[in-house]
Design a protein around this motif. Structure first.
Motif, PDB file in Angstrom:
ATOM      1  N   PRO A  34       0.831  -1.203   0.000  1.00 12.44           N
ATOM      2  CA  PRO A  34       0.000   0.000   0.000  1.00 12.44           C
ATOM      3  C   PRO A  34       0.865   1.252   0.000  1.00 12.44           C
ATOM      4  O   PRO A  34       2.000   1.224   0.476  1.00 12.44           O
ATOM      5  CB  PRO A  34      -0.791  -0.119   1.303  1.00 12.44           C
ATOM      6  CG  PRO A  34       0.033  -0.990   2.178  1.00 12.44           C
ATOM      7  CD  PRO A  34       0.727  -1.953   1.268  1.00 12.44           C
ATOM      8  N   PRO A  35       0.360   2.370  -0.520  1.00 14.87           N
ATOM      9  CA  PRO A  35       1.146   3.615  -0.537  1.00 14.87           C
ATOM     10  C   PRO A  35       1.381   4.138   0.871  1.00 14.87           C
ATOM     11  O   PRO A  35       0.594   3.882   1.785  1.00 14.87           O
ATOM     12  CB  PRO A  35       0.264   4.562  -1.350  1.00 14.87           C
ATOM     13  CG  PRO A  35      -1.114   4.016  -1.233  1.00 14.87           C
ATOM     14  CD  PRO A  35      -0.960   2.535  -1.145  1.00 14.87           C
ATOM     15  N   ILE A  36       2.477   4.874   1.020  1.00 12.47           N
ATOM     16  CA  ILE A  36       2.800   5.420   2.331  1.00 12.47           C
ATOM     17  C   ILE A  36       2.171   6.787   2.552  1.00 12.47           C
ATOM     18  O   ILE A  36       2.043   7.238   3.688  1.00 12.47           O
ATOM     19  CB  ILE A  36       4.328   5.504   2.537  1.00 12.47           C
ATOM     20  CG1 ILE A  36       4.969   6.408   1.482  1.00 12.47           C
ATOM     21  CG2 ILE A  36       4.941   4.116   2.500  1.00 12.47           C
ATOM     22  CD1 ILE A  36       6.454   6.606   1.680  1.00 12.47           C
ATOM     23  N   ALA A  37       1.790   7.465   1.455  1.00 13.04           N
ATOM     24  CA  ALA A  37       1.191   8.793   1.596  1.00 13.04           C
ATOM     25  C   ALA A  37       0.430   9.144   0.325  1.00 13.04           C
ATOM     26  O   ALA A  37       0.746   8.664  -0.766  1.00 13.04           O
ATOM     27  CB  ALA A  37       2.256   9.846   1.877  1.00 13.04           C
ATOM     28  N   GLY A  38      -0.585   9.984   0.495  1.00 11.00           N
ATOM     29  CA  GLY A  38      -1.360  10.476  -0.637  1.00 11.00           C
ATOM     30  C   GLY A  38      -1.496  11.979  -0.548  1.00 11.00           C
ATOM     31  O   GLY A  38      -1.805  12.532   0.515  1.00 11.00           O
ATOM     32  N   PHE A  39      -1.249  12.659  -1.664  1.00 15.25           N
ATOM     33  CA  PHE A  39      -1.316  14.126  -1.704  1.00 15.25           C
ATOM     34  C   PHE A  39      -2.327  14.555  -2.751  1.00 15.25           C
ATOM     35  O   PHE A  39      -2.459  13.946  -3.818  1.00 15.25           O
ATOM     36  CB  PHE A  39       0.045  14.728  -2.037  1.00 15.25           C
ATOM     37  CG  PHE A  39       1.107  14.455  -1.019  1.00 15.25           C
ATOM     38  CD1 PHE A  39       1.311  15.308   0.056  1.00 15.25           C
ATOM     39  CD2 PHE A  39       1.915  13.335  -1.129  1.00 15.25           C
ATOM     40  CE1 PHE A  39       2.285  15.048   1.003  1.00 15.25           C
ATOM     41  CE2 PHE A  39       2.899  13.067  -0.193  1.00 15.25           C
ATOM     42  CZ  PHE A  39       3.087  13.926   0.875  1.00 15.25           C
ATOM     43  N   GLY A  40      -3.056  15.622  -2.444  1.00 13.75           N
ATOM     44  CA  GLY A  40      -4.008  16.188  -3.385  1.00 13.75           C
ATOM     45  C   GLY A  40      -3.582  17.586  -3.789  1.00 13.75           C
ATOM     46  O   GLY A  40      -2.977  18.318  -2.997  1.00 13.75           O
ATOM     47  N   TYR A  41      -3.891  17.961  -5.021  1.00 15.74           N
ATOM     48  CA  TYR A  41      -3.545  19.285  -5.542  1.00 15.74           C
ATOM     49  C   TYR A  41      -4.779  19.852  -6.242  1.00 15.74           C
ATOM     50  O   TYR A  41      -5.383  19.198  -7.088  1.00 15.74           O
ATOM     51  CB  TYR A  41      -2.384  19.207  -6.527  1.00 15.74           C
ATOM     52  CG  TYR A  41      -1.149  18.552  -5.961  1.00 15.74           C
ATOM     53  CD1 TYR A  41      -0.144  19.302  -5.360  1.00 15.74           C
ATOM     54  CD2 TYR A  41      -0.986  17.173  -6.014  1.00 15.74           C
ATOM     55  CE1 TYR A  41       0.987  18.699  -4.836  1.00 15.74           C
ATOM     56  CE2 TYR A  41       0.141  16.560  -5.482  1.00 15.74           C
ATOM     57  CZ  TYR A  41       1.116  17.330  -4.896  1.00 15.74           C
ATOM     58  OH  TYR A  41       2.233  16.717  -4.372  1.00 15.74           O
ATOM     59  N   ALA A  42      -5.136  21.066  -5.878  1.00 16.63           N
ATOM     60  CA  ALA A  42      -6.326  21.685  -6.446  1.00 16.63           C
ATOM     61  C   ALA A  42      -6.114  23.184  -6.562  1.00 16.63           C
ATOM     62  O   ALA A  42      -5.205  23.756  -5.943  1.00 16.63           O
ATOM     63  CB  ALA A  42      -7.548  21.385  -5.582  1.00 16.63           C
ATOM     64  N   SER A  43      -6.943  23.816  -7.384  1.00 16.14           N
ATOM     65  CA  SER A  43      -6.872  25.261  -7.556  1.00 16.14           C
ATOM     66  C   SER A  43      -8.261  25.785  -7.870  1.00 16.14           C
ATOM     67  O   SER A  43      -9.018  25.163  -8.625  1.00 16.14           O
ATOM     68  CB  SER A  43      -5.907  25.636  -8.685  1.00 16.14           C
ATOM     69  OG  SER A  43      -5.932  27.031  -8.941  1.00 16.14           O
ATOM     70  N   ASP A  44      -8.586  26.931  -7.278  1.00 13.38           N
ATOM     71  CA  ASP A  44      -9.865  27.577  -7.548  1.00 13.38           C
ATOM     72  C   ASP A  44      -9.768  28.536  -8.723  1.00 13.38           C
ATOM     73  O   ASP A  44     -10.785  29.119  -9.135  1.00 13.38           O
ATOM     74  CB  ASP A  44     -10.348  28.340  -6.312  1.00 13.38           C
ATOM     75  CG  ASP A  44     -10.585  27.413  -5.120  1.00 13.38           C
ATOM     76  OD1 ASP A  44     -11.001  26.264  -5.361  1.00 13.38           O
ATOM     77  OD2 ASP A  44     -10.334  27.837  -3.973  1.00 13.38           O
ATOM     78  N   VAL A  45      -8.567  28.697  -9.259  1.00 18.34           N
ATOM     79  CA  VAL A  45      -8.340  29.671 -10.331  1.00 18.34           C
ATOM     80  C   VAL A  45      -7.901  28.992 -11.626  1.00 18.34           C
ATOM     81  O   VAL A  45      -8.481  29.224 -12.692  1.00 18.34           O
ATOM     82  CB  VAL A  45      -7.281  30.715  -9.908  1.00 18.34           C
ATOM     83  CG1 VAL A  45      -7.020  31.707 -11.039  1.00 18.34           C
ATOM     84  CG2 VAL A  45      -7.723  31.440  -8.654  1.00 18.34           C
ATOM     85  N   LEU A  46      -6.889  28.125 -11.535  1.00 17.79           N
ATOM     86  CA  LEU A  46      -6.317  27.505 -12.719  1.00 17.79           C
ATOM     87  C   LEU A  46      -7.124  26.279 -13.147  1.00 17.79           C
ATOM     88  O   LEU A  46      -7.696  25.587 -12.300  1.00 17.79           O
ATOM     89  CB  LEU A  46      -4.874  27.083 -12.451  1.00 17.79           C
ATOM     90  CG  LEU A  46      -3.881  28.195 -12.114  1.00 17.79           C
ATOM     91  CD1 LEU A  46      -2.520  27.608 -11.769  1.00 17.79           C
ATOM     92  CD2 LEU A  46      -3.752  29.171 -13.280  1.00 17.79           C
ATOM     93  N   PRO A  47      -7.165  25.998 -14.454  1.00 17.16           N
ATOM     94  CA  PRO A  47      -7.815  24.747 -14.895  1.00 17.16           C
ATOM     95  C   PRO A  47      -7.014  23.551 -14.437  1.00 17.16           C
ATOM     96  O   PRO A  47      -5.807  23.639 -14.184  1.00 17.16           O
ATOM     97  CB  PRO A  47      -7.809  24.882 -16.427  1.00 17.16           C
ATOM     98  CG  PRO A  47      -6.695  25.838 -16.728  1.00 17.16           C
ATOM     99  CD  PRO A  47      -6.663  26.802 -15.574  1.00 17.16           C
ATOM    100  N   LEU A  48      -7.682  22.411 -14.352  1.00 13.39           N
ATOM    101  CA  LEU A  48      -7.035  21.214 -13.823  1.00 13.39           C
ATOM    102  C   LEU A  48      -5.887  20.743 -14.714  1.00 13.39           C
ATOM    103  O   LEU A  48      -4.938  20.121 -14.224  1.00 13.39           O
ATOM    104  CB  LEU A  48      -8.069  20.096 -13.659  1.00 13.39           C
ATOM    105  CG  LEU A  48      -7.802  19.105 -12.517  1.00 13.39           C
ATOM    106  CD1 LEU A  48      -7.715  19.824 -11.187  1.00 13.39           C
ATOM    107  CD2 LEU A  48      -8.879  18.041 -12.471  1.00 13.39           C
TER     108      LEU A  48
END
Length: 224
Positions: free
Chosen positions: A1-15
């Motif tokens: 299993p993975p040791i960590a999970g990170f999320g990245y998001a923006s309210d301005v830039l497109p995905l």
């Protein structure tokens, strides 16, 4: 299993822009860390230009979809432009004619009719989008994100690897545009650290109990 999970998001830039920035500035550095076996990306949105064709307008030009595909492919290439020869010496000229924006694709000439050029915009439109529109990842709030899971190599020290990963993410994230917000949403290392701490406590408690039992039988501190 993975040791960590990170999320990245923006309210301005497109995905697509978020994905491009994160993969180039953050995930590449993580994947090169010692002990990291790989980084899996969920909801990947690699930027691409998608060309939408109106079949009625296309038919009026006498072109086929294959004609359009061939012309567009040839219009965006990185190939030799020619050669300069001076006596026995020669130089090959290379030019990168690759088109990377939808606006430029709209101006590509497909053919000529009655002496006038027929461009992509005359039979449809080019739009900026993603390579695969069927992929997606969402967080618990329903927000669309780019998610990454970090896996360790077999035999690597999971605690040390996770420590390096967290430090690298924190450092590399400073290179991202301020509107991109990284956050940790899966942290397996917390349970691992708790297990290690419990194992240490158990070992110390066991050693103490053994000493106490031996002392009870021997009744002598020096011998114990």
């Amino acid at each position: 299993p993975p040791i960590a999970g990170f999320g990245y998001a923006s309210d301005v830039l497109p995905l697509t822009e978020v994905d491009d920035q994160v993969e180039n500035l953050v995930l590449q550095q993580i994947s090169q860390l010692p002990g990291v076996g790989g980084v899996n990306v969920l909801g990947q949105q690699k930027p691409a230009v998608r060309i939408q064709i109106d079949p009625i307008k296309l038919a009026s030009t006498g072109l086929s979809l294959e004609d359009v595909r061939t012309t567009i492919t040839n219009a965006s290439t990185n190939a030799r432009e020619g050669k300069i020869e001076v006596g026995p010496e020669g130089l090959t000229i290379y030019g990168n004619d690759q088109i990377v924006t939808a606006e430029a694709f709209n101006d590509v000439v497909l053919t000529f009719r009655n002496g006038a050029p027929v461009r992509v915009r005359d039979i449809g439109q080019a739009v900026n989008g993603a390579e695969d529109t069927k992929k997606g990842a969402w967080d618990n709030t329903g927000r669309r994100i780019v998610a990454s899971f970090v896996n360790k190599q077999p035999g690597a020290n999971v605690v040390e690897t996770a420590k390096n990963v967290y430090a690298t993410v924190e450092k590399a994230s400073k290179l991202l545009p301020p509107s991109i917000h990284p956050y940790l949403f899966a942290d397996r290392i917390q349970t691992i650290r708790a297990s290690v701490a419990e194992a240490k406590f158990t070992l110390l408690l066991t050693a103490a109990l053994v000493v106490v039992v031996i002392f009870i039988f021997l009744r002598n501190i020096a011998a114990t």
